[in-house]
Design an enzyme around this catalytic site. Structure first.
Site, mmCIF file in Angstrom:
data_model
loop_
_atom_site.group_PDB
_atom_site.id
_atom_site.type_symbol
_atom_site.label_atom_id
_atom_site.label_comp_id
_atom_site.label_asym_id
_atom_site.label_seq_id
_atom_site.Cartn_x
_atom_site.Cartn_y
_atom_site.Cartn_z
ATOM 1 N N THR A 1 -5.910 -34.079 -28.168
ATOM 2 C CA THR A 1 -4.815 -33.558 -27.680
ATOM 3 C C THR A 1 -4.566 -31.913 -28.183
ATOM 4 O O THR A 1 -3.737 -31.300 -27.419
ATOM 5 C CB THR A 1 -3.499 -34.375 -28.340
ATOM 6 O OG1 THR A 1 -3.277 -34.267 -29.642
ATOM 7 C CG2 THR A 1 -3.374 -35.703 -27.898
ATOM 8 N N ASP B 1 -14.155 -24.811 -41.099
ATOM 9 C CA ASP B 1 -15.630 -25.196 -41.300
ATOM 10 C C ASP B 1 -16.525 -23.959 -41.993
ATOM 11 O O ASP B 1 -17.376 -24.234 -42.841
ATOM 12 C CB ASP B 1 -16.416 -25.465 -39.866
ATOM 13 C CG ASP B 1 -15.866 -27.126 -39.639
ATOM 14 O OD1 ASP B 1 -15.332 -27.565 -40.332
ATOM 15 O OD2 ASP B 1 -16.166 -27.360 -38.483
ATOM 16 N N ASP C 1 -14.997 -22.021 -35.875
ATOM 17 C CA ASP C 1 -14.031 -22.777 -36.628
ATOM 18 C C ASP C 1 -14.112 -22.297 -38.035
ATOM 19 O O ASP C 1 -14.946 -22.377 -38.728
ATOM 20 C CB ASP C 1 -14.558 -24.387 -36.722
ATOM 21 C CG ASP C 1 -13.360 -25.305 -37.273
ATOM 22 O OD1 ASP C 1 -13.245 -26.033 -36.537
ATOM 23 O OD2 ASP C 1 -13.070 -24.850 -38.315
ATOM 24 N N ARG D 1 -5.620 -30.008 -36.056
ATOM 25 C CA ARG D 1 -5.504 -30.225 -34.644
ATOM 26 C C ARG D 1 -6.099 -31.482 -34.325
ATOM 27 O O ARG D 1 -7.353 -31.712 -34.580
ATOM 28 C CB ARG D 1 -5.954 -28.980 -34.149
ATOM 29 C CG ARG D 1 -5.496 -27.885 -34.209
ATOM 30 C CD ARG D 1 -5.858 -26.928 -33.127
ATOM 31 N NE ARG D 1 -7.279 -26.732 -32.697
ATOM 32 C CZ ARG D 1 -7.613 -25.735 -31.879
ATOM 33 N NH1 ARG D 1 -6.744 -25.187 -31.003
ATOM 34 N NH2 ARG D 1 -8.821 -25.762 -31.456
HETATM 35 C C1 PRP Z 1 -7.417 -24.240 -37.395
HETATM 36 C C2 PRP Z 1 -6.842 -23.040 -37.658
HETATM 37 C C3 PRP Z 1 -5.340 -23.267 -37.560
HETATM 38 C C4 PRP Z 1 -5.360 -23.919 -36.113
HETATM 39 C C5 PRP Z 1 -5.299 -23.020 -35.098
HETATM 40 O O1 PRP Z 1 -7.137 -25.357 -38.194
HETATM 41 O O2 PRP Z 1 -7.189 -22.680 -39.207
HETATM 42 O O3 PRP Z 1 -4.741 -24.122 -38.540
HETATM 43 O O4 PRP Z 1 -6.693 -24.520 -36.018
HETATM 44 O O5 PRP Z 1 -5.076 -23.788 -34.044
HETATM 45 P P1 PRP Z 1 -3.594 -23.827 -33.200
HETATM 46 O O6 PRP Z 1 -3.156 -22.567 -32.978
HETATM 47 O O7 PRP Z 1 -4.437 -24.427 -31.701
HETATM 48 O O8 PRP Z 1 -2.790 -24.982 -33.635
HETATM 49 P P2 PRP Z 1 -7.738 -26.875 -37.642
HETATM 50 O O9 PRP Z 1 -6.881 -27.730 -37.269
HETATM 51 O O10 PRP Z 1 -9.304 -26.590 -37.490
HETATM 52 O O11 PRP Z 1 -8.191 -27.593 -39.377
HETATM 53 P P3 PRP Z 1 -8.717 -27.028 -40.469
HETATM 54 O O12 PRP Z 1 -8.205 -25.779 -41.157
HETATM 55 O O13 PRP Z 1 -8.536 -28.071 -41.654
HETATM 56 O O14 PRP Z 1 -10.354 -26.826 -40.081
HETATM 57 N N1 URA Z 2 -9.014 -22.999 -34.817
HETATM 58 C C1 URA Z 2 -10.376 -22.487 -35.340
HETATM 59 O O1 URA Z 2 -10.769 -22.619 -36.362
HETATM 60 N N2 URA Z 2 -10.836 -21.496 -34.521
HETATM 61 C C2 URA Z 2 -10.403 -21.450 -33.099
HETATM 62 O O2 URA Z 2 -10.742 -20.446 -32.453
HETATM 63 C C3 URA Z 2 -9.254 -22.068 -32.600
HETATM 64 C C4 URA Z 2 -8.679 -22.821 -33.710
#
Ligand code: PRP
Ligand code: URA
Length: 209
Positions: free
Chosen positions: A108, A203, A200, A104
Site C-alpha cells: 500500500t 538499506d 532505498d 512503508r
Molecule cells: C523510507 C524513508 C522514509 C520513507 C519515505 O523508509 O526513510 O521514512 O521511506 O517514504 P514516504 O514519504 O513515501 O513515506 P522505509 O519505510 O523504507 O523504512 P526504513 O527506514 O526502515 O528502510
Molecule cells: N524511501 C526511500 O528510502 N527512498 C525513496 O526513494 C523513497 C522512499
C-alpha cells in the site's frame, strides 16, 4: 503554509552526488549522510533564540550572545533517520532524542508504526524530525501527527531528498511545519521511490540489500 528551505550550499550539493552514486559503499554513504545532516542542522537552527551574556576574556570584559536555553529534541524516523542523529547531537549536545519507528507497507506504501519513545518533556521542546527521504510524505505526515499528539507546537522537518508530491502533502496536512531539504527531485516512480533520488536510504545506510 510552512516555508520550504532548499539548502543548496555547494558543500551539500557535492556530498549529495556521493549519496546518489550507486557505487558508493555503505561506509562512505553512512558518513556522508551524517555530514549532510550536520550542514543542514546549521541552517535549520538559525532561528534559535539568543541571550546576552557578559564574559571576561583574558583581555577585556564584553557582552556576547549565547543560546537562550531553548530546548531541542531530534526525532529520527526509524530506520533511516538514525543516520542523521549523531552528527546533529554533536552540534547540539543538550538535545534529547525521541524515536519513532515507521515503515512503508510494500503493497500500500502507507506508513505502519512499530515503535515510539519520546522524551517526557517533548511538548516543551523545539522538535526537528529527521529522515533522509520525503517521498509520498506518508511517513513524515504520520510522524508529525504523532508528535503533535504529545502537545508539541514547534516542529520542523528535515529531509535530505524530497519530491514535489511529499512536499505538497506536508504543506497541506501540516501548514505550520517548516521543511528543510537539500534537494527537490523530479517525481516518484511506480514503486513510490524518488527519481532520480538515491535508492532505498535505510538499506544503503545499514547495508541490508
Ligand atoms: C523510507 C524513508 C522514509 C520513507 C519515505 O523508509 O526513510 O521514512 O521511506 O517514504 P514516504 O514519504 O513515501 O513515506 P522505509 O519505510 O523504507 O523504512 P526504513 O527506514 O526502515 O528502510
Ligand atoms: N524511501 C526511500 O528510502 N527512498 C525513496 O526513494 C523513497 C522512499
Amino acid at each position: 503554509m510552512g516555508e520550504l528551505y532548499v539548502l543548496d550550499h555547494p558543500l551539500i550539493q557535492h556530498k549529495l552526488c556521493i549519496l546518489r552514486d550507486k557505487n558508493t559503499g555503505v561506509k562512505e554513504f553512512r558518513e556522508v549522510v551524517g555530514e549532510i545532516a550536520a550542514l543542514m542542522c546549521y541552517e535549520a537552527t538559525r532561528d534559535l533564540p539568543l541571550e546576552n551574556v557578559t564574559i571576561e576574556t583574558p583581555i577585556a570584559t564584553g557582552t556576547f550572545k549565547r543560546l537562550a536555553g531553548k530546548k531541542v529534541a531530534i526525532v529520527p524516523i526509524l530506520r533511516a533517520g538514525l543516520g542523521m542523529v549523531d552528527t546533529i547531537i554533536d552540534l547540539i549536545p543538550s538535545a534529547k532524542v525521541g524515536h519513532i519507528g515507521l515503515y512503508r507497507d510494500p503493497e500500500t506504501h502507507n506508513p505502519v508504526e512499530y515503535y515510539c519513545k519520546m522524551p517526557p518533556d517533548i511538548s516543551e521542546r523545539e522538535v526537528i524530525i529527521v529522515d533522509p527521504m520525503l517521498a509520498t510524505g506518508g511517513s513524515a505526515a504520520a510522524a508529525i501527527d504523532f508528535i503533535k499528539g504529545y502537545g508539541c507546537k514547534h516542529i520542523k522537518l528535515m529531509n535530505i531528498i524530497a519530491c514535489p508530491e511529499g512536499i505538497e502533502v506536508i504543506q497541506r496536512e501540516h501548514p505550520d511545519v517548516d521543511i528543510y531539504v537539500a534537494a527537490v527531485d523530479e517525481r516518484l516512480n511506480e514503486n513510490k521511490y524518488i527519481v532520480p533520488g538515491l535508492g532505498d536510504a535505510g538499506d544503503r545506510i545499514f547495508g541490508t540489500k
